[in-house]
Design a protein around this motif. Structure first.
Motif, PDB file in Angstrom:
ATOM      1  N   PHE A  29      44.448  -5.075 -29.939  1.00  0.00           N
ATOM      2  CA  PHE A  29      44.790  -5.325 -28.536  1.00  0.00           C
ATOM      3  C   PHE A  29      43.599  -4.986 -27.635  1.00  0.00           C
ATOM      4  O   PHE A  29      42.800  -4.100 -27.921  1.00  0.00           O
ATOM      5  N   CYS A  30      43.516  -5.703 -26.541  1.00  0.00           N
ATOM      6  CA  CYS A  30      42.446  -5.487 -25.568  1.00  0.00           C
ATOM      7  C   CYS A  30      42.634  -4.122 -24.893  1.00  0.00           C
ATOM      8  O   CYS A  30      43.722  -3.821 -24.397  1.00  0.00           O
ATOM      9  N   PRO A  31      41.590  -3.292 -24.841  1.00  0.00           N
ATOM     10  CA  PRO A  31      41.724  -1.976 -24.194  1.00  0.00           C
ATOM     11  C   PRO A  31      42.019  -2.078 -22.696  1.00  0.00           C
ATOM     12  O   PRO A  31      42.555  -1.142 -22.113  1.00  0.00           O
ATOM     13  N   GLN A  32      41.682  -3.225 -22.111  1.00  0.00           N
ATOM     14  CA  GLN A  32      41.855  -3.358 -20.664  1.00  0.00           C
ATOM     15  C   GLN A  32      43.222  -3.934 -20.297  1.00  0.00           C
ATOM     16  O   GLN A  32      43.999  -3.317 -19.589  1.00  0.00           O
ATOM     17  N   CYS A  33      43.532  -5.127 -20.820  1.00  0.00           N
ATOM     18  CA  CYS A  33      44.760  -5.810 -20.398  1.00  0.00           C
ATOM     19  C   CYS A  33      45.923  -5.611 -21.369  1.00  0.00           C
ATOM     20  O   CYS A  33      47.056  -6.023 -21.074  1.00  0.00           O
ATOM     21  N   LYS A  34      45.638  -5.020 -22.540  1.00  0.00           N
ATOM     22  CA  LYS A  34      46.648  -4.722 -23.563  1.00  0.00           C
ATOM     23  C   LYS A  34      47.181  -5.963 -24.268  1.00  0.00           C
ATOM     24  O   LYS A  34      48.086  -5.863 -25.096  1.00  0.00           O
ATOM     25  N   LYS A  52      43.235 -14.714 -26.392  1.00  0.00           N
ATOM     26  CA  LYS A  52      43.877 -15.995 -26.643  1.00  0.00           C
ATOM     27  C   LYS A  52      43.700 -16.909 -25.451  1.00  0.00           C
ATOM     28  O   LYS A  52      43.356 -16.464 -24.359  1.00  0.00           O
ATOM     29  N   LYS A  53      43.921 -18.157 -25.643  1.00  0.00           N
ATOM     30  CA  LYS A  53      43.717 -19.151 -24.593  1.00  0.00           C
ATOM     31  C   LYS A  53      44.574 -18.810 -23.367  1.00  0.00           C
ATOM     32  O   LYS A  53      45.711 -18.350 -23.485  1.00  0.00           O
ATOM     33  N   ASP A  54      43.986 -19.056 -22.194  1.00  0.00           N
ATOM     34  CA  ASP A  54      44.668 -18.813 -20.907  1.00  0.00           C
ATOM     35  C   ASP A  54      45.020 -17.342 -20.704  1.00  0.00           C
ATOM     36  O   ASP A  54      46.039 -17.009 -20.090  1.00  0.00           O
ATOM     37  N   SER A  55      44.181 -16.472 -21.219  1.00  0.00           N
ATOM     38  CA  SER A  55      44.415 -15.037 -21.007  1.00  0.00           C
ATOM     39  C   SER A  55      44.279 -14.691 -19.530  1.00  0.00           C
ATOM     40  O   SER A  55      43.491 -15.280 -18.798  1.00  0.00           O
ATOM     41  N   ASN A  56      45.041 -13.715 -19.102  1.00  0.00           N
ATOM     42  CA  ASN A  56      44.983 -13.251 -17.713  1.00  0.00           C
ATOM     43  C   ASN A  56      44.185 -11.960 -17.561  1.00  0.00           C
ATOM     44  O   ASN A  56      44.255 -11.299 -16.519  1.00  0.00           O
ATOM     45  N   GLN A  59      39.178  -8.494 -16.968  1.00  0.00           N
ATOM     46  CA  GLN A  59      37.857  -8.023 -17.383  1.00  0.00           C
ATOM     47  C   GLN A  59      37.530  -8.588 -18.766  1.00  0.00           C
ATOM     48  O   GLN A  59      37.338  -7.864 -19.735  1.00  0.00           O
ATOM     49  N   LEU A  60      37.481  -9.911 -18.862  1.00  0.00           N
ATOM     50  CA  LEU A  60      37.169 -10.523 -20.146  1.00  0.00           C
ATOM     51  C   LEU A  60      35.795 -10.067 -20.620  1.00  0.00           C
ATOM     52  O   LEU A  60      34.841 -10.032 -19.864  1.00  0.00           O
ATOM     53  N   PHE A  61      35.698  -9.729 -21.878  1.00  0.00           N
ATOM     54  CA  PHE A  61      34.414  -9.379 -22.446  1.00  0.00           C
ATOM     55  C   PHE A  61      34.402  -9.820 -23.902  1.00  0.00           C
ATOM     56  O   PHE A  61      35.435  -9.986 -24.532  1.00  0.00           O
ATOM     57  N   SER A  62      33.187 -10.049 -24.422  1.00  0.00           N
ATOM     58  CA  SER A  62      32.934 -10.550 -25.770  1.00  0.00           C
ATOM     59  C   SER A  62      33.220 -12.046 -25.902  1.00  0.00           C
ATOM     60  O   SER A  62      32.643 -12.709 -26.745  1.00  0.00           O
ATOM     61  N   ASP A  63      34.121 -12.593 -25.087  1.00  0.00           N
ATOM     62  CA  ASP A  63      34.412 -14.021 -25.207  1.00  0.00           C
ATOM     63  C   ASP A  63      33.195 -14.833 -24.789  1.00  0.00           C
ATOM     64  O   ASP A  63      32.612 -14.614 -23.734  1.00  0.00           O
ATOM     65  N   GLU A  90      31.218  -1.318 -24.923  1.00  0.00           N
ATOM     66  CA  GLU A  90      31.874  -2.049 -23.837  1.00  0.00           C
ATOM     67  C   GLU A  90      33.003  -1.255 -23.157  1.00  0.00           C
ATOM     68  O   GLU A  90      34.098  -1.780 -22.947  1.00  0.00           O
ATOM     69  N   PRO A  91      32.778  -0.014 -22.805  1.00  0.00           N
ATOM     70  CA  PRO A  91      33.838   0.732 -22.107  1.00  0.00           C
ATOM     71  C   PRO A  91      33.977   0.229 -20.673  1.00  0.00           C
ATOM     72  O   PRO A  91      32.980  -0.140 -20.036  1.00  0.00           O
ATOM     73  N   PHE A  92      35.177   0.208 -20.179  1.00  0.00           N
ATOM     74  CA  PHE A  92      35.400  -0.201 -18.787  1.00  0.00           C
ATOM     75  C   PHE A  92      35.354   1.044 -17.910  1.00  0.00           C
ATOM     76  O   PHE A  92      36.166   1.959 -18.064  1.00  0.00           O
ATOM     77  N   ILE A  93      34.371   1.079 -16.997  1.00  0.00           N
ATOM     78  CA  ILE A  93      34.234   2.210 -16.072  1.00  0.00           C
ATOM     79  C   ILE A  93      35.034   1.855 -14.822  1.00  0.00           C
ATOM     80  O   ILE A  93      34.597   1.074 -13.979  1.00  0.00           O
TER      81      ILE A  93
END
Length: 377
Positions: A29-34, A52-56, A59-63, A90-93
């Protein structure tokens, strides 16, 4: 993050077979949006997580990252980890709303490592840098090594550094100007150190490779060029200077309207035989829009026409020269280049354009000036 809320880091130590097994038995799971992530394991692209496609996710990263960027981040992560340092990938500050490629924590400092593989607006770089500094985090921008057509065997080289890359040149009071890059394909740091500005995008530099296994942190500084190596700097400089003068002499389309050629005619000198003290590398030369040999010759012609000795040059004389050549000067810092040039001429004992100075004396002075970091730019 795993279903057990544990952070999982992809690294080069994970084989594709091991990752395929993990993909069958684990959820990520994404650490930011879960949101649940896809673990992509192709035969060509570096294994990575993707939304996944059309993610909300805000803070998209790596894509959409390049292969070099993904590999480079993994290698650098392992490098810091092997040094026994606390490193986060890639920690989110949250208070900055920024996500560095790596966040490294030592006893006394935190470092945000940005491995930059593509050009981005310099305003973005400045904004991110300011954000890190405001949070007492030291930003380190590490560029991907540019692709050269062929690898040169010599350490002293003529290199081209684009305006974008020039923004990342660091200046150290003891080690001079350096552009540090990293090549994930060879797993080597490439140093472009002790940079000597020539014109436009061109610099003479000491270029050395350092395998990641031999690197330290904070990153190493290279030793200053030896006297022998500085002689190679001088030879490169002379080659470029002579080629410029010859091309200007034979290919100028302005004829008698060419102020440089006109000045030579008035001084009864051939352009390609100007004395070697015309065209000396000086600090802040990048703030004058023409090649060093052109503005320095024009300056000496101007002084001759006005019957002014080198010893008589002051701020007022320089101001008049700049006023008479507005196309040369787009930045007020160009004045510092003139002042430094006049200082060098005085040290060489040059009084006018017709003075004579031995090459060995010029080289000795430039070497001492260079070691004094007078050519930082």
């Amino acid at each position: 993050m795993t279903a057990n809320n544990e952070l999982f880091i992809l690294s080069a130590s994970h084989t594709r077979e091991k990752l395929k097994q993990l993909r069958r038995t684990h959820q990520f799971f994404c650490p930011q949006c879960k949101e649940e992530l896809q673990l992509r394991i192709g035969e060509i692209v570096v294994p990575h997580f993707a939304h996944k496609k059309d993610s909300n996710c805000p803070q998209l990263f790596s894509d959409g990252e390049s292969k070099e960027h993904l590999i480079g981040k993994q290698q650098l992560y392992c490098f810091f980890e092997n040094k026994g340092l606390t490193v986060q990938l890639e920690p989110f500050i949250k208070n900055l709303s920024q996500r560095p490629d790596l966040l490294v924590t030592t006893k006394n400092e935190q470092y945000a490592i940005e491995f930059q593989c593509s050009n981005i607006p310099i305003e973005v770089v400045q904004a991110r840098t300011k954000g890190y500094l405001n949070a007492s985090i030291v930003p380190i921008w590490l560029l991907k090594t540019p692709n050269f057509k062929q690898q040169k065997p010599t350490r002293i080289q003529l290199v081209q550094i684009s305006p974008f890359r020039q923004q990342f040149i660091t200046r150290h009071p003891q080690h001079g100007s350096t552009l540090l890059t990293y090549n994930p394909t060879t797993a080597k740091f490439i140093y472009f150190s002790h940079l000597l500005f020539i014109h436009g995008y061109r610099f003479i530099a000491k270029v050395q490779q350092l395998p990641i296994a031999h690197q330290y942190f904070p990153f190493l500084h290279l030793k200053e060029p030896t006297k022998e190596e500085f002689t190679h700097y001088w030879r490169f400089h002379l080659h470029i200077r002579q080629r410029f003068l010859r091309q200007r002499f034979y290919l100028s389309r302005k004829g008698v309207q060419d102020l440089l050629l006109k000045g030579c005619y008035g001084a009864r000198m051939r352009l390609d035989q100007l004395p070697l003290f015309i065209g000396l590398p000086v600090r802040n030369a990048q703030y004058i829009d023409v090649y060093i040999a052109e503005w320095q010759a024009t300056l000496l012609f101007f002084l001759q026409d006005c019957q002014i000795s080198i010893l008589q040059v002051d701020d007022e004389v320089i101001a008049i020269f700049i006023l008479n050549n507005p196309d040369y000067f787009q930045d007020e810092r160009g004045k510092d280049a003139i002042l430094h040039y006049i200082l060098l001429l005085k040290k060489l004992g040059v009084r006018s354009i017709h003075s004579s100075t031995k090459e060995a004396i010029i080289l000795q002075l430039l070497h001492s000036e260079f070691l004094a970091k007078c050519y930082e730019n």
